[in-house]
Motif scaffolding. Sequence first.
Motif, PDB file in Angstrom:
ATOM      1  N   PHE A 318       1.084  -1.444   0.001  1.00 51.92           N
ATOM      2  CA  PHE A 318       0.179  -0.285  -0.156  1.00 51.92           C
ATOM      3  C   PHE A 318       0.969   1.282   0.498  1.00 51.92           C
ATOM      4  N   MET A 319       1.755   1.431   1.182  1.00 55.67           N
ATOM      5  CA  MET A 319       2.065   2.367   1.101  1.00 55.67           C
ATOM      6  C   MET A 319       4.483   2.756   0.520  1.00 55.67           C
ATOM      7  N   THR A 320       4.147   1.835  -0.830  1.00 62.89           N
ATOM      8  CA  THR A 320       4.855   1.903  -1.856  1.00 62.89           C
ATOM      9  C   THR A 320       4.664   2.415  -2.927  1.00 62.89           C
ATOM     10  N   THR A 321       5.191   2.029  -3.633  1.00 65.09           N
ATOM     11  CA  THR A 321       5.407   2.716  -5.675  1.00 65.09           C
ATOM     12  C   THR A 321       5.089   0.987  -6.008  1.00 65.09           C
ATOM     13  N   TYR A 322       5.720   0.289  -5.478  1.00 68.40           N
ATOM     14  CA  TYR A 322       6.678  -1.317  -6.275  1.00 68.40           C
ATOM     15  C   TYR A 322       4.745  -1.752  -6.055  1.00 68.40           C
ATOM     16  N   CYS A 323       4.623  -2.478  -7.576  1.00 68.08           N
ATOM     17  CA  CYS A 323       3.438  -3.761  -7.246  1.00 68.08           C
ATOM     18  C   CYS A 323       4.163  -4.840  -7.515  1.00 68.08           C
ATOM     19  N   VAL A 324       3.358  -5.876  -7.066  1.00 68.59           N
ATOM     20  CA  VAL A 324       4.253  -7.601  -7.436  1.00 68.59           C
ATOM     21  C   VAL A 324       4.305  -7.791  -8.841  1.00 68.59           C
ATOM     22  N   CYS A 331      10.978  -2.900  -0.492  1.00 72.42           N
ATOM     23  CA  CYS A 331      11.981  -1.536  -0.606  1.00 72.42           C
ATOM     24  C   CYS A 331      12.621  -0.819  -0.945  1.00 72.42           C
ATOM     25  N   ASP A 332      12.612  -1.056  -2.247  1.00 69.06           N
ATOM     26  CA  ASP A 332      13.845  -0.600  -3.078  1.00 69.06           C
ATOM     27  C   ASP A 332      13.051   0.374  -4.024  1.00 69.06           C
ATOM     28  N   TYR A 333      11.546   1.349  -3.585  1.00 67.26           N
ATOM     29  CA  TYR A 333      10.397   1.921  -4.090  1.00 67.26           C
ATOM     30  C   TYR A 333      10.410   2.628  -3.791  1.00 67.26           C
ATOM     31  N   PRO A 334       9.580   4.083  -4.148  1.00 67.77           N
ATOM     32  CA  PRO A 334      10.003   5.443  -3.304  1.00 67.77           C
ATOM     33  C   PRO A 334       8.919   5.103  -2.245  1.00 67.77           C
ATOM     34  N   LEU A 335       8.531   5.543  -0.750  1.00 69.41           N
ATOM     35  CA  LEU A 335       7.430   5.669  -0.651  1.00 69.41           C
ATOM     36  C   LEU A 335       6.285   6.537  -0.924  1.00 69.41           C
ATOM     37  N   GLY A 368       4.894  -1.803  11.136  1.00 61.86           N
ATOM     38  CA  GLY A 368       4.524  -0.502  11.200  1.00 61.86           C
ATOM     39  C   GLY A 368       6.187  -0.487  11.261  1.00 61.86           C
ATOM     40  N   PHE A 369       7.189  -0.767  11.178  1.00 63.62           N
ATOM     41  CA  PHE A 369       8.964  -0.202  11.494  1.00 63.62           C
ATOM     42  C   PHE A 369       9.025   0.954  10.408  1.00 63.62           C
ATOM     43  N   PHE A 370       8.729   1.167   9.115  1.00 64.41           N
ATOM     44  CA  PHE A 370       9.198   2.129   8.209  1.00 64.41           C
ATOM     45  C   PHE A 370       8.071   2.274   8.179  1.00 64.41           C
ATOM     46  N   ILE A 371       7.205   2.938   9.472  1.00 64.86           N
ATOM     47  CA  ILE A 371       6.408   4.021   9.175  1.00 64.86           C
ATOM     48  C   ILE A 371       6.620   4.687  10.676  1.00 64.86           C
ATOM     49  N   ASN A 372       6.890   4.290  11.715  1.00 64.46           N
ATOM     50  CA  ASN A 372       7.060   4.904  13.411  1.00 64.46           C
ATOM     51  C   ASN A 372       8.607   4.969  12.744  1.00 64.46           C
ATOM     52  N   ASN A 373       9.531   5.020  12.120  1.00 61.66           N
ATOM     53  CA  ASN A 373      10.572   5.355  12.503  1.00 61.66           C
ATOM     54  C   ASN A 373      10.926   6.673  11.853  1.00 61.66           C
ATOM     55  N   GLU A 374      11.184   7.809  12.868  1.00 62.95           N
ATOM     56  CA  GLU A 374      11.355   9.023  13.014  1.00 62.95           C
ATOM     57  C   GLU A 374      11.780   9.123  11.591  1.00 62.95           C
ATOM     58  N   GLN A 380       7.519  11.027   4.817  1.00 66.91           N
ATOM     59  CA  GLN A 380       5.392  10.367   4.847  1.00 66.91           C
ATOM     60  C   GLN A 380       4.900  11.634   5.533  1.00 66.91           C
ATOM     61  N   PHE A 381       4.369  11.726   6.321  1.00 69.36           N
ATOM     62  CA  PHE A 381       3.723  12.763   6.581  1.00 69.36           C
ATOM     63  C   PHE A 381       3.568  14.204   7.476  1.00 69.36           C
ATOM     64  N   ASP A 382       2.683  14.843   6.848  1.00 68.36           N
ATOM     65  CA  ASP A 382       2.597  16.554   8.046  1.00 68.36           C
ATOM     66  C   ASP A 382       2.259  15.891   9.069  1.00 68.36           C
ATOM     67  N   THR A 383       1.098  15.432   9.940  1.00 70.01           N
ATOM     68  CA  THR A 383       0.586  15.415  10.493  1.00 70.01           C
ATOM     69  C   THR A 383       0.177  14.022  11.028  1.00 70.01           C
ATOM     70  N   ARG A 384       0.193  13.457  11.998  1.00 69.65           N
ATOM     71  CA  ARG A 384      -0.225  11.843  12.505  1.00 69.65           C
ATOM     72  C   ARG A 384      -0.246  12.002  13.646  1.00 69.65           C
ATOM     73  N   ASN A 385      -1.586  11.166  14.108  1.00 75.30           N
ATOM     74  CA  ASN A 385      -2.039  11.189  15.859  1.00 75.30           C
ATOM     75  C   ASN A 385      -0.921   9.976  17.110  1.00 75.30           C
ATOM     76  N   GLY A 386      -0.966  10.610  18.377  1.00 74.68           N
ATOM     77  CA  GLY A 386      -0.070   9.972  18.945  1.00 74.68           C
ATOM     78  C   GLY A 386      -0.204   8.632  19.445  1.00 74.68           C
ATOM     79  N   ARG A 387      -1.633   8.149  19.277  1.00 74.26           N
ATOM     80  CA  ARG A 387      -1.958   6.851  20.493  1.00 74.26           C
ATOM     81  C   ARG A 387      -2.938   6.514  19.976  1.00 74.26           C
ATOM     82  N   LEU A 388      -3.272   4.813  20.046  1.00 72.56           N
ATOM     83  CA  LEU A 388      -3.839   3.949  19.812  1.00 72.56           C
ATOM     84  C   LEU A 388      -5.015   4.212  20.996  1.00 72.56           C
TER      85      LEU A 388
END
Length: 603
Positions: A318-324, A331-335, A368-374, A380-388
Motif C-alpha cells: 500500500f505505502m510504496t509504489t512497488y507492485c507485485v 523497500c527499493d521503491y519510494p514511499l 509499522g517499523f517503516f512508518i514509525n521510524n522517525e 511521509q507525513f505532515d501530521t499523524r496521531n500519537g496514540r492507540l
Amino acid sequence: MAIFLRPIMTRMFLFMYLLGIMSSILTIPPYKTAHMYEWAPYELFADVYIISAIWLLIKGLLYRKEAKDWKRKTCNWIYRILLTVFYIATYILYIADTFCFVKFGSTLNPSMLLLIGETTGNEAGEFLQSYVTPDIILSEVGLIALVPLLHAASFMVKGFKIQDSSFKWAYNLAAGLVIVAVGVCVYLTFPNKKMYAHTMSLDTIGQVEHSLAYRPHTEMYQPPMRLAFSIRCNQLVAQQLDRLMNTIGKAEVDSCSVKSPEIVLIIGESHNKRHSQLYGYEKANMPNQTRLEKEGRLTKFDDVVAPWNLTSFVFKLFMTTYCVGDKGEWCDYPLFCEIFRKAGYHVSFLTNQFQTKAKQEVYDFSGGFFINNEELSKVQFDTRNGRLHVFDEGLLKEYDAIADTTRSNGLEAKGQLHIFHLMGMHVTYRIRCPNRMKKWGVGEYPNDTDIPPKRRKVLADYDNSVWYNDSVVNQIVERFKNDDAIVIYVPDHGEEVFGPGARHFFGRMHDAVINKRLADEEFRIPMWIYTTPLYAKNHPDVVEAIKKAAPKKYMTDALSHLLMGLAGIHTPYYNPRYDLLSPEYDEKRPRLLKNKTDYDTLK
C-alpha cells in the motif's frame, strides 16, 4: 559413566533449571486460554544439562584448584571471570524479561528492543524513576530475583561430590538414567529447536512474521531465545530501513495538477466480502454505506483481491509504489506519501494499529517499523496521531483536533491526503464494537445450527464489528461530504468467518494451500469509491471513469498508482497500467496471491 551425572549435580544446573521453570510459570499471560509451553520442563532439562556440561568442560580446560604457576593462576581467573559474567548476564536477562511482563504485559520482544535502542540517557533515567518502584519487589520480579540470592547463599554450603565407593554402580545407573532422560528430552523437543533455527535463518522480517503465522511454529519459551530473536528481527528491519533510506530524495515529481483537491483513504481490517450488506449479505450490518450507494454517491467494485492475507505484507505494498511483479523488493521503491508531499499535498496519517509500543506483536512490528521510524515518518507525513484507541471512533477525535490546529495555523494546503487506518474487524471481534452498539446475538442465527452456540457468538461478534465499522466509516465520510473530496474504502485483506467449506473456522489459514474457497474468503475484499456532490460536479470525468472501472479485475498492491492518478501527479514512479481509473489500465495483469498463486486461474 559417573561423569555423565556430574552436570546435573552442579549448582549451575539446579539454579538455572529453577530459574527457567519459574520464568515459564510467572510469565503466563492472564488469559483463560493461556498456558505454559507444554514441553518447557523437558526442553529446559536438556538445555540446562548441555549448558552445565559445557561449563564443566571449560572448567576442566582452564581451572586448576591448586594452581601454583602464573599460567594456571591466570587460567583460573579467566574461568572465574567468564563464569561470573555468565551468571550476572543470565540473571539480569531473566529479571528484565519478567520486569517487562509485569510492567508492560509482554516479555522481551523486537519492539521493546527497538525502543531501548532509541532511548536517550535522560529518557532512561525518567524510565527508571517511573517504573522501578518498591512494589516491584513484591511482584513476579521479586520472585525471580530470589533465585540469584539463593544461588549466592548456596556457596556457604559445601557441595556434594561423587566419590569412588562400593556404590559406584549406583552412580553409573543414575548416570545411565540421566543420559536416557536427556536423549528423550532432546528427541521430543528437537522440532521446536529446528523451527527456531529456521525462523532465525530467514532473510526478511516479513518471512519471519509469515513463519510465525504457521501452526505449529517455534515456541520461544525462555528469555535467551526471545532476546536472540528480538536482535535478529531488528537486524532484518535495519536492512530494509537502509534500503528505504536510500530512496529518500529520489521520488521525483515532474508536475501535479491537484486534480482531486481532497483525497480520503480509509483502510479497513479483516473485512469479509460475504459478510457485507453492500454485497448482498442478509444482515443489515452496513446501512450507511448501502444508503450512500442508493444515493448514487458510492460505487462499489465487484472483483477486487488483496495480494496477501497478512496486514504487514499488504501495508508495505500500500505505502510504496512497488507492485507485485516489479523488479527488486518493496523497500527499493519510494514511499508514495513522500511523492504526495513533494507534489504539494498535505498528508495526514491516523492509525489505530501501527503505533510503537512495548507490548506489540511481531506482525505490528513488521508492518509499522517503516512508518514509525522517525526519519521516514517525517518524510511521509505532515501530521499523524500519537496514540492507540480502544475503539476506532477515537481516531475521529484526533482527526478533528489535527484539522482544527491545521486550520487555525493557516497550514491548509491546496491538496490534502487523509489516511485513516482502522482496527476494523481485527480479531478478537467481540472487543471491536462497544457494548452500547451491539445488535446481534446467538439467537439471531437460527439457520446456522451446524455451528455450535459458542461459535455463533463469534459470528454475531463479527457482524457487530462490521456494523460498528460502518458507523465509523460513515462519520469519516460525513466530515468531508461538503468538500471537493473523494473517499476510497479498502480493507487490507479478508477473513474466514465460518464460511462455506470451513464452517468450523474463523481467522486466516496462513499455512493452507490457496484454493478458490480460501481465496474468496481471505483475499477477495470489498472496495468502494465515494464522491461528494461538489466533487461530482467539478470532476464528471473521474465519476464516469469510476463507474466504468467498477466491474474490472483489480489487486490492491497497485493502490498507490490509483491515488497518484487521482491527484494528477506526474512522476517516473506512476504507471498508468496499474491505475484502475486510467484508460491504459492493464486488467490482464496476473493477480498473484502471496506472489505465487494466480487468483484468476483458481476454480
